[in-house]
Design an enzyme around this catalytic site. Structure first.
Site, PDB file in Angstrom:
ATOM      1  N   GLU A   1       0.831  -1.208   0.000  1.00  0.00           N
ATOM      2  CA  GLU A   1       0.000   0.000   0.000  1.00  0.00           C
ATOM      3  C   GLU A   1       0.868   1.262   0.000  1.00  0.00           C
ATOM      4  O   GLU A   1       0.541   2.251  -0.664  1.00  0.00           O
ATOM      5  CB  GLU A   1      -0.930  -0.001   1.224  1.00  0.00           C
TER       6      GLU A   1
ATOM      7  N   ASP B   1       3.704  -4.192  -5.791  1.00  0.00           N
ATOM      8  CA  ASP B   1       4.300  -5.466  -5.360  1.00  0.00           C
ATOM      9  C   ASP B   1       5.822  -5.375  -5.386  1.00  0.00           C
ATOM     10  O   ASP B   1       6.509  -5.824  -4.455  1.00  0.00           O
ATOM     11  CB  ASP B   1       3.848  -6.609  -6.278  1.00  0.00           C
TER      12      ASP B   1
END
Length: 414
Positions: free
Chosen positions: A277, A358
């Site tokens: 995030e 990611d």
């Protein structure tokens, strides 16, 4: 071109959209039983995989029924000139164009809700209950609906009224002012949604002091990310499914963790998910999404301004007197192919952003806890591990789990 031609174009668009969704859904359905990819064989035990298969097939059949009912409903509605009937009904009770539009959309929204309500109830209290996901009580469901109706009436009605005021005042140039208005509302919602609106439906509390908060704070410090606001939301009030999200920016940025996420993942996995995030924030994905959404909105409003007062569009829906609200409905139906195209582009952008987030988590923390956390979240939500590539391309805002793991293992920077 005549109104009849426009009417049949609208019918053709609706039929095409329905068939496209059903074909893609069926293609995805045919891949449910494909062998699990080698790198995902540890996600499910045999019994769990059988349960996930049943869950997906049940939702596919349920979606087929509910979408077919909706499709048949709108076709009948169009054939019997339903928009004209509702427009006349609204005009019987009001003369002011704003009030007429509010009546018009209020009736349509109420009818749509009545049609979909039984499906919502069945989906939550039968399907989700059967597979162990549902935690929503009847009381919570009713109050959620009431609060949702209230917000729709106040916010939706207020925004619609302002848009029609802009149209009445600025004429063909109204789209500029509406574009500014919607952009301001989008910024406001991004900044304050979690603070002002989430509490209407869920309880939020700051993450308690302890090992997890210390690990999160330590990680944030290593990447120069100032994070004072970490909240836990009672997602278990409605479902066992877990989630986490980032909202706001500047002094209003905050991370929200579902309590189910904290229950299901280890502390290392939670920090890895948080790192993902943070990656969205560091790579400015929130800003890019706002810009993309703003440009798309501006283009849509400009295009709408060219047709808003068209007699052709009104007559195509059986309405003799052109109006803003009828033009909006007709344009919305005709805009569907462009909306599908922009949706595909936004999904492509979103999937790229997920790869980047990611990679950021892998680069600044570790990939192993992120991968294991993603696997756990897939397992606990009975996710589809073998989605059809065409279905992913059209609809997925995230890459499939297999794609995400392969990208992290490859070391490719997106």
């Amino acid at each position: 071109m005549t109104p009849t031609h426009i009417f049949y174009i609208i019918i053709g668009i609706l039929v095409f959209d329905f068939l496209l969704e059903r074909i893609l859904g069926f293609l995805n359905y045919t891949w449910y039983s494909k062998p699990i990819p080698r790198e995902l064989t540890d996600v499910y035990k045999h019994e769990e995989y059988e349960k996930s298969q049943e869950y997906k097939k049940t939702n596919f059949k349920f979606g087929l029924i509910s979408s077919s009912v909706s499709f048949i409903g709108i076709m009948i509605f169009l054939y019997f000139k339903g928009f004209a009937i509702i427009d006349e009904l609204a005009r019987n009770y009001a003369e002011n164009q704003i009030v007429v539009a509010l009546f018009f959309f209020g009736i349509i929204t109420a009818a749509s809700e009545l049609l979909s309500l039984s499906f919502s109830i069945y989906g939550i209290f039968v399907i989700e209950e059967k597979f162990g996901f549902n935690k929503t009580t009847v009381k919570t469901f009713i109050f959620d609906k009431i609060k949702g109706y209230f917000l729709t009436a106040i916010l939706g009605g207020g925004i619609l009224s302002l848009i029609i005021l802009c149209y009445g005042w600025a004429g063909a140039n109204f789209w500029w002012y509406v574009w500014i208005l919607i952009t301001a509302i989008s910024l406001f919602m991004n900044m304050f949604y979690a603070k002002l609106f989430v509490p209407l439906f869920n309880k939020q509390a700051p993450l308690e002091e302890g090992e997890l908060k210390n690990k999160i704070s330590d990680y944030a410090a290593t990447v120069g990310f100032h994070l004072d606001q970490i909240f836990v939301i009672d997602g278990s009030k409605r479902s066992t499914k877990a989630n986490a999200y980032f909202s706001g920016f500047g002094s209003e940025k905050r991370v929200t963790l579902y309590d189910t996420l904290i229950e299901q993942l280890s502390e290392e996995e939670i920090v890895a998910v948080l790192a993902h995030e943070v990656g969205h924030y560091k790579r400015k994905h929130i800003i890019y999404n706002l810009i993309a959404g703003t440009l798309t909105t501006g283009f849509t409003l400009w295009l709408f301004s060219l047709f808003v007062d068209s007699n052709l569009l009104s007559e195509a829906l059986g309405v003799a007197v052109p109006s803003f609200h009828i033009g909006l409905v007709a344009f919305g139906l005709l805009y569907s192919p462009i909306s599908t195209l922009t949706g595909i582009i936004m999904s492509l952008l979103s999937r790229r952003f997920e790869y980047q987030a990611d990679y950021y988590a892998k680069d600044t923390y570790k990939k192993e806890p992120l991968i294991s956390g993603l696997k756990t979240l897939s397992k606990t939500s009975l996710s589809n591990l073998t989605p059809h590539p065409a279905y992913v391309w059209f609809y997925f805002s995230h890459p499939s789990l297999q794609q995400r793991i392969a990208a992290m293992d490859s070391g490719v920077i997106y």
